[in-house]
Design an enzyme around this catalytic site. Structure first.
Site, mmCIF file in Angstrom:
data_model
loop_
_atom_site.group_PDB
_atom_site.id
_atom_site.type_symbol
_atom_site.label_atom_id
_atom_site.label_comp_id
_atom_site.label_asym_id
_atom_site.label_seq_id
_atom_site.Cartn_x
_atom_site.Cartn_y
_atom_site.Cartn_z
ATOM 1 N N TYR A 189 0.904 -1.203 -0.069
ATOM 2 C CA TYR A 189 0.101 0.130 -0.102
ATOM 3 C C TYR A 189 0.830 1.267 -0.031
ATOM 4 O O TYR A 189 0.413 2.220 0.589
ATOM 5 C CB TYR A 189 -0.804 -0.018 1.243
ATOM 6 C CG TYR A 189 -2.397 -0.680 0.861
ATOM 7 C CD1 TYR A 189 -3.281 -0.176 0.608
ATOM 8 C CD2 TYR A 189 -2.434 -2.101 0.880
ATOM 9 C CE1 TYR A 189 -4.381 -0.658 0.144
ATOM 10 C CE2 TYR A 189 -3.485 -2.723 0.561
ATOM 11 C CZ TYR A 189 -4.496 -2.033 0.180
ATOM 12 O OH TYR A 189 -5.797 -2.758 -0.003
ATOM 13 N N GLY B 72 -9.663 -6.323 -4.111
ATOM 14 C CA GLY B 72 -8.491 -6.818 -4.443
ATOM 15 C C GLY B 72 -7.872 -7.424 -3.315
ATOM 16 O O GLY B 72 -7.062 -8.533 -3.684
ATOM 17 N N ASP B 73 -8.076 -7.103 -1.997
ATOM 18 C CA ASP B 73 -7.367 -7.938 -1.097
ATOM 19 C C ASP B 73 -7.807 -9.386 -0.960
ATOM 20 O O ASP B 73 -7.055 -10.095 -0.592
ATOM 21 C CB ASP B 73 -7.843 -7.032 0.445
ATOM 22 C CG ASP B 73 -7.363 -5.787 0.330
ATOM 23 O OD1 ASP B 73 -6.012 -5.631 0.116
ATOM 24 O OD2 ASP B 73 -8.021 -4.646 0.580
ATOM 25 N N ARG B 74 -9.336 -9.663 -0.912
ATOM 26 C CA ARG B 74 -9.764 -10.869 -1.088
ATOM 27 C C ARG B 74 -9.347 -11.629 -1.968
ATOM 28 O O ARG B 74 -8.849 -12.929 -2.173
ATOM 29 C CB ARG B 74 -11.286 -10.722 -1.158
ATOM 30 C CG ARG B 74 -12.329 -12.065 -1.360
ATOM 31 C CD ARG B 74 -12.461 -12.923 0.055
ATOM 32 N NE ARG B 74 -11.367 -13.883 0.216
ATOM 33 C CZ ARG B 74 -11.651 -14.692 1.017
ATOM 34 N NH1 ARG B 74 -12.418 -14.843 1.999
ATOM 35 N NH2 ARG B 74 -10.496 -15.500 1.108
#
Length: 479
Positions: free
Chosen positions: A137, A250-252
């Site tokens: 990030y 997007g994290d999943r």
């Protein structure tokens, strides 16, 4: 499965409530806060999702010793957190939601951060993992030399999925899959000199060669994803899903992709399952549906922040005021001063705007195009009544202001009680005063006043057959 997540952690805060009335101080909705939910975002979200799926998760990150970090540690209670010192405050992103609808977001502590330190425990978690997710990030953890070396070694043993960030580091060579979204892929291709019309496939192929990864999976929201590896391109459709909040998709996807690869699925199978998992995650409510530290609305617990606001409707919370139009006060006078102090051009216009119609919308859009903000001077109900008669206004000043603020071209509304806006103009001091109609700019009543501080008057074309009176007459015929 033993999974290590490497990346930057954010604190996500949701202030949830309802809005049933406007503030008496300004034409903004009042949000009655029901609860405040704090959860781990960024790499913390990836770790939380994987831990709730039943995996043994280690999180290699950086954590401060501030108030935000204490909330993060509570939210990450089921995850083994291995953290270096970031030398920067906890980045916090706070969203105000009315029902399920996000109204505004403000950020704190999100300025670029120094590269954090690493520890032996952090490097050991990378070495012992059965699968690795890098959630970059842009906060510096992936720029740490020791961590990069450990990841470069890990790619030869276990699947490494790298979710990149425009402000982050390039993936180490040899990772299994890099997962940029479409905007990130296109921006990277454009920065490298590719044509603006470059297709997603061309951008993905460029990144595949640039990063030296086994594959690139370009995510495309509701259109699914595009998987590119050496000699192969595959489109992966996403299941149709009703999405109220896309946060965390997007994290999943990145976390699921690492798991499926770790279980031995081939690249295409793993990517297809990961896209399906991301869609199911959003259908279940996305990041907002995850377990979070929830508190009743106590005003003293709302963090004091310096707002950096995404443009949107002006909002007022009881005890916590948030504003739109950048980080500017909703008061039009302060907005004008702030814009002018940065060298911007302040544009103002005025009127009753009793029944908003296409002519108004065109005039306002034309006015906004002339500068950096548009402030509407709006006649109060009493002012309209004196000008138009006892039967007007048709719409109250609160509703008129709310409708104007709903237009993207309007940045602020200032209500005045006088018959003319001179006093209002003297406070705002616009660089450009815009009127609609067939006036000669120099002959406008306000021309001399505006010229007094170096401003000028401009007129925009009048749109025939589009007027409040005409609209009111037409409505009377069908009522």
């Amino acid at each position: 499965m033993r999974i290590t997540v490497v990346g930057d952690v954010l604190l996500d805060v949701d202030i949830n409530g309802v809005a049933t009335r406007l503030s008496p101080d300004a034409p903004v909705p009042v949000v009655d806060v029901a609860d405040i939910r704090r959860r781990a975002g960024g790499a913390g979200l990836v770790a939380t999702v994987l831990e709730q799926d039943g995996h043994e998760v280690s999180l290699v990150t950086a954590l401060s010793n501030d108030h935000g970090a204490s909330h993060l540690r509570r939210a990450l209670s089921g995850v083994s957190v291995l953290a270096g010192a970031p030398l920067a405050p906890t980045p916090t992103k706070t969203r105000v939601r009315i029902g399920t609808h996000p109204m505004v977001r403000f950020d704190e502590g999100c300025a670029p951060a120094p590269v954090p330190a690493s520890t032996g425990e952090m490097l050991a978690a990378i070495t012992s993992a059965e699968a690795i997710v890098v959630a970059d990030y842009g906060r510096g953890i992936t720029a740490n030399a020791g961590i990069r070396a450990a990841l470069a070694d890990a790619v030869h043993r276990v699947p490494v999925v790298w979710d990149p960030h425009p402000a982050g580091s390039e993936p180490v060579a040899g990772v299994a899959v890099v997962t940029p979204n479409l905007a990130e892929a296109m921006a990277a291709a454009k920065a490298a000199g590719l044509e603006p019309s470059t297709a997603a496939e061309e951008a993905g192929r460029y990144l595949l060669e640039k990063w030296g990864s086994g594959a690139v999976l370009v995510t495309r929201g509701e259109d699914g994803a595009l998987l590119m590896s050496a000699g192969a391109v595959q489109g992966i459709p996403a299941p149709k899903t009703n999405v109220s909040d896309p946060c965390g998709a997007g994290d999943r996807l990145a976390g699921s992709l690492a798991v499926h690869l770790g279980f031995g699925l081939d690249l295409a199978q793993a990517a297809t399952k990961a896209v399906g998992d991301a869609s199911a995650f959003l259908a279940a409510g996305g990041a907002a549906s995850l377990a979070a530290v929830t508190e009743a609305a106590v005003l003293d617990e709302v963090p004091e922040v310096s707002p950096v606001v995404e443009p949107g409707p002006f909002v007022e919370l009881k005890g916590l005021e948030l504003v739109g139009a950048g980080d500017l006060d909703p008061d039009g006078v302060r907005l004008a001063h702030a814009v002018r102090s940065t060298g911007g051009t302040v544009v103002a216009t005025g009127g009753c705007f009793d029944l908003l119609h296409a002519g108004h919308a065109r005039t306002l859009a034309a006015a906004r195009s002339m500068g950096d903000c548009l402030i509407v001077c709006l006649n109060s109900d009493e002012s309209v009544r004196r000008l138009k008669g006892a039967h007007r206004p048709i719409v109250s000043v609160q509703d008129r202001a709310e409708l104007l603020l709903a237009l993207e071209c309007v940045d602020a509304v200032v209500v005045f009680d006088e018959d003319t806006p001179e006093a209002c103009l003297a406070e705002i001091k616009p660089d450009i005063w815009v009127k609609g109609g067939d006036y000669i700019p120099e002959e406008l009543p306000e021309a001399r006043l505006v010229a007094g501080w170096g401003g000028r008057c401009v007129t925009v074309p009048f749109h025939p057959a589009r007027s409040t009176s005409g609209l009111a007459a037409a409505l009377a015929k069908v009522s």
